[in-house]
Design a protein around this motif. Structure first.
Motif, PDB file in Angstrom:
ATOM      1  N   UNK A 127       0.840  -1.190   0.000  1.00 45.92           N
ATOM      2  CA  UNK A 127       0.000   0.000   0.000  1.00 45.92           C
ATOM      3  C   UNK A 127       0.880   1.247   0.000  1.00 45.92           C
ATOM      4  N   UNK A 128       0.528   2.241  -0.797  1.00 46.94           N
ATOM      5  CA  UNK A 128       1.324   3.473  -0.831  1.00 46.94           C
ATOM      6  C   UNK A 128       1.457   4.070   0.564  1.00 46.94           C
ATOM      7  N   UNK A 129       2.662   4.502   0.921  1.00 46.46           N
ATOM      8  CA  UNK A 129       2.881   5.073   2.253  1.00 46.46           C
ATOM      9  C   UNK A 129       3.640   6.401   2.176  1.00 46.46           C
ATOM     10  N   UNK A 130       3.063   7.390   1.464  1.00 43.80           N
ATOM     11  CA  UNK A 130       3.728   8.694   1.420  1.00 43.80           C
ATOM     12  C   UNK A 130       3.735   9.336   2.804  1.00 43.80           C
ATOM     13  N   UNK A 131       4.737  10.169   3.053  1.00 42.57           N
ATOM     14  CA  UNK A 131       4.788  10.914   4.299  1.00 42.57           C
ATOM     15  C   UNK A 131       3.749  12.034   4.258  1.00 42.57           C
ATOM     16  N   UNK A 132       3.243  12.480   5.411  1.00 42.66           N
ATOM     17  CA  UNK A 132       2.294  13.604   5.442  1.00 42.66           C
ATOM     18  C   UNK A 132       3.019  14.930   5.211  1.00 42.66           C
ATOM     19  N   UNK A 133       3.640  15.016   4.052  1.00 44.48           N
ATOM     20  CA  UNK A 133       4.407  16.188   3.655  1.00 44.48           C
ATOM     21  C   UNK A 133       4.053  16.520   2.209  1.00 44.48           C
ATOM     22  N   UNK A 180      -0.696  13.376   0.438  1.00 41.05           N
ATOM     23  CA  UNK A 180      -1.865  12.601   0.858  1.00 41.05           C
ATOM     24  C   UNK A 180      -3.090  12.895   0.007  1.00 41.05           C
ATOM     25  N   UNK A 181      -3.044  13.970  -0.776  1.00 40.40           N
ATOM     26  CA  UNK A 181      -4.161  14.324  -1.644  1.00 40.40           C
ATOM     27  C   UNK A 181      -4.089  13.697  -3.020  1.00 40.40           C
ATOM     28  N   UNK A 182      -3.032  12.949  -3.302  1.00 41.27           N
ATOM     29  CA  UNK A 182      -2.878  12.312  -4.603  1.00 41.27           C
ATOM     30  C   UNK A 182      -3.706  11.037  -4.686  1.00 41.27           C
ATOM     31  N   UNK A 183      -3.954  10.584  -5.907  1.00 36.82           N
ATOM     32  CA  UNK A 183      -4.643   9.313  -6.096  1.00 36.82           C
ATOM     33  C   UNK A 183      -3.738   8.171  -5.638  1.00 36.82           C
ATOM     34  N   UNK A 188       1.665   5.762  -5.184  1.00 36.34           N
ATOM     35  CA  UNK A 188       2.608   4.655  -5.322  1.00 36.34           C
ATOM     36  C   UNK A 188       3.789   5.050  -6.213  1.00 36.34           C
ATOM     37  N   UNK A 189       3.523   5.803  -7.265  1.00 36.36           N
ATOM     38  CA  UNK A 189       4.635   6.264  -8.105  1.00 36.36           C
ATOM     39  C   UNK A 189       5.498   7.283  -7.357  1.00 36.36           C
ATOM     40  N   UNK A 190       4.869   8.066  -6.472  1.00 37.08           N
ATOM     41  CA  UNK A 190       5.642   8.996  -5.655  1.00 37.08           C
ATOM     42  C   UNK A 190       6.560   8.231  -4.704  1.00 37.08           C
ATOM     43  N   UNK A 191       6.052   7.153  -4.130  1.00 38.73           N
ATOM     44  CA  UNK A 191       6.881   6.332  -3.238  1.00 38.73           C
ATOM     45  C   UNK A 191       8.055   5.725  -4.017  1.00 38.73           C
ATOM     46  N   UNK A 206       6.973  -5.045  -3.173  1.00 43.17           N
ATOM     47  CA  UNK A 206       6.140  -6.056  -2.517  1.00 43.17           C
ATOM     48  C   UNK A 206       4.676  -5.832  -2.889  1.00 43.17           C
ATOM     49  N   UNK A 207       4.232  -6.506  -3.939  1.00 43.67           N
ATOM     50  CA  UNK A 207       2.874  -6.353  -4.472  1.00 43.67           C
ATOM     51  C   UNK A 207       2.515  -4.880  -4.668  1.00 43.67           C
ATOM     52  N   UNK A 208       3.276  -4.154  -5.468  1.00 40.06           N
ATOM     53  CA  UNK A 208       3.112  -2.696  -5.550  1.00 40.06           C
ATOM     54  C   UNK A 208       1.815  -2.247  -6.202  1.00 40.06           C
ATOM     55  N   UNK A 209       1.119  -3.139  -6.916  1.00 42.73           N
ATOM     56  CA  UNK A 209      -0.092  -2.726  -7.615  1.00 42.73           C
ATOM     57  C   UNK A 209      -1.347  -3.403  -7.093  1.00 42.73           C
ATOM     58  N   UNK A 210      -1.240  -4.194  -6.024  1.00 45.68           N
ATOM     59  CA  UNK A 210      -2.389  -4.988  -5.583  1.00 45.68           C
ATOM     60  C   UNK A 210      -3.532  -4.132  -5.050  1.00 45.68           C
ATOM     61  N   UNK A 211      -3.225  -2.912  -4.594  1.00 44.23           N
ATOM     62  CA  UNK A 211      -4.272  -2.045  -4.054  1.00 44.23           C
ATOM     63  C   UNK A 211      -4.731  -0.986  -5.060  1.00 44.23           C
ATOM     64  N   UNK A 212      -4.314  -1.132  -6.329  1.00 50.06           N
ATOM     65  CA  UNK A 212      -4.573  -0.102  -7.329  1.00 50.06           C
ATOM     66  C   UNK A 212      -5.596  -0.557  -8.358  1.00 50.06           C
TER      67      UNK A 212
END
Length: 285
Positions: A127-133, A180-183, A188-191, A206-212
């Motif tokens: 799952x994408x995990x961007x920082x709250x920044x 956090x406002x991105x799709x 995921x591409x940002x990560x 690790x399954x980078x597209x399973x939640x997309x």
């Protein structure tokens, strides 16, 4: 096996054969010269307490290729991929035996700097995990920790990383917006951009597209195809069509054991083990 089951398996095989694009340059991994091997795994076993999670795994992962790990849930795919950057060290009660060499260096050697290893072996989770920044600060975060770049060079590196992740055109005017406002697909591409910004040599996905959604999944797969010219990529996936589309090599794991590892073409079109054949055609798993 009844006729309906056989027809279902035959249909799956046709779909996989249609998906697979065989590369004439893909050789048996055991026949590759040492300089083309990025990760060399020898007799690797891992216990969580008394539970055996990986059993005597040996494989050679080629440089600047995509290697897929497939197998049913709980077979050890994510455990194996986390061995490559020593993420399992963070889990209490883990015991590891065997060797993992990255470019000829044993990663468990006492002289290995684990922080540096994890910069060299980047990881992207399910799952994408961007920082709250902001978008910019997400990409710049690792660079600020590892390199003392002047502002102009930092800006250039952020732009380069976003372009590497096929995200620059969408983000050029949005660098100050919250990530956090991105799709989900953009996150995921940002990560991935954040991971490549520090210029690792290996990317673990690790399954980078399973939640997309399907469109975002397609963009991630296209990105993987572009990135493999610069990085060694290891991807965990449950989607066998995806493994056939994106990978050069595929390993099939079952209950912590490596059943078969070969070129993706051989795994899907001509597996040497009946167990592999049964799995990819849907007989079990």
């Amino acid at each position: 096996m009844n006729q309906n089951d056989q027809e279902s398996r035959d249909l799956r095989r046709v779909n996989l054969d249609t998906t697979l694009v065989e590369s004439s340059e893909t050789l048996d991994p055991n026949e590759l010269p040492d300089e083309e091997i990025c990760l060399n795994v020898s007799s690797l076993s891992l216990h969580y307490g008394e539970a055996l999670a990986l059993k005597d795994i040996s494989m050679k992962i080629p440089r600047q290729r995509v290697t897929a790990l497939i197998g049913p849930s709980g077979c050890g795919k994510s455990t194996l991929i986390r061995c490559f950057n020593r993420m399992n060290d963070l889990i209490d009660g883990v015991r590891i035996h065997g060797r993992i060499e990255l470019d000829g260096t044993e990663i468990h050697d006492r002289n290995v700097d684990v922080a540096q290893l994890r910069r060299q072996v980047g990881m992207v989770f399910q799952r994408p995990n961007p920082f709250p920044k902001s978008v910019y600060e997400n990409v710049a975060y690792g660079l600020r920790l590892t390199e003392n770049l002047p502002k102009s060079e930092l800006d250039d590196r952020v732009e380069w990383a976003l372009k590497s992740a096929a995200l620059w055109e969408e983000m050029e005017g949005r660098l100050k917006e919250s990530a956090l406002g991105l799709s989900g697909g953009q996150q995921q591409r940002l990560v991935i951009a954040r991971a490549v910004a520090v210029k690792p040599s290996v990317l673990l996905l690790d399954e980078p597209a399973s939640a997309l959604d399907p469109l975002s999944t397609l963009k991630i797969e296209e990105l993987i195809a572009q990135l493999k010219s610069d990085y060694t990529i290891v991807i965990v996936t449950h989607n066998m069509q995806q493994a056939a589309r994106v990978s050069d090599y595929t390993s099939f794991l079952y209950l912590g054991e490596l059943i078969e590892f070969d070129s993706t073409a051989n795994i899907f079109l001509n597996p040497s083990k009946q167990q592999t054949e049964d799995y990819i055609t849907g007989r079990y798993g």
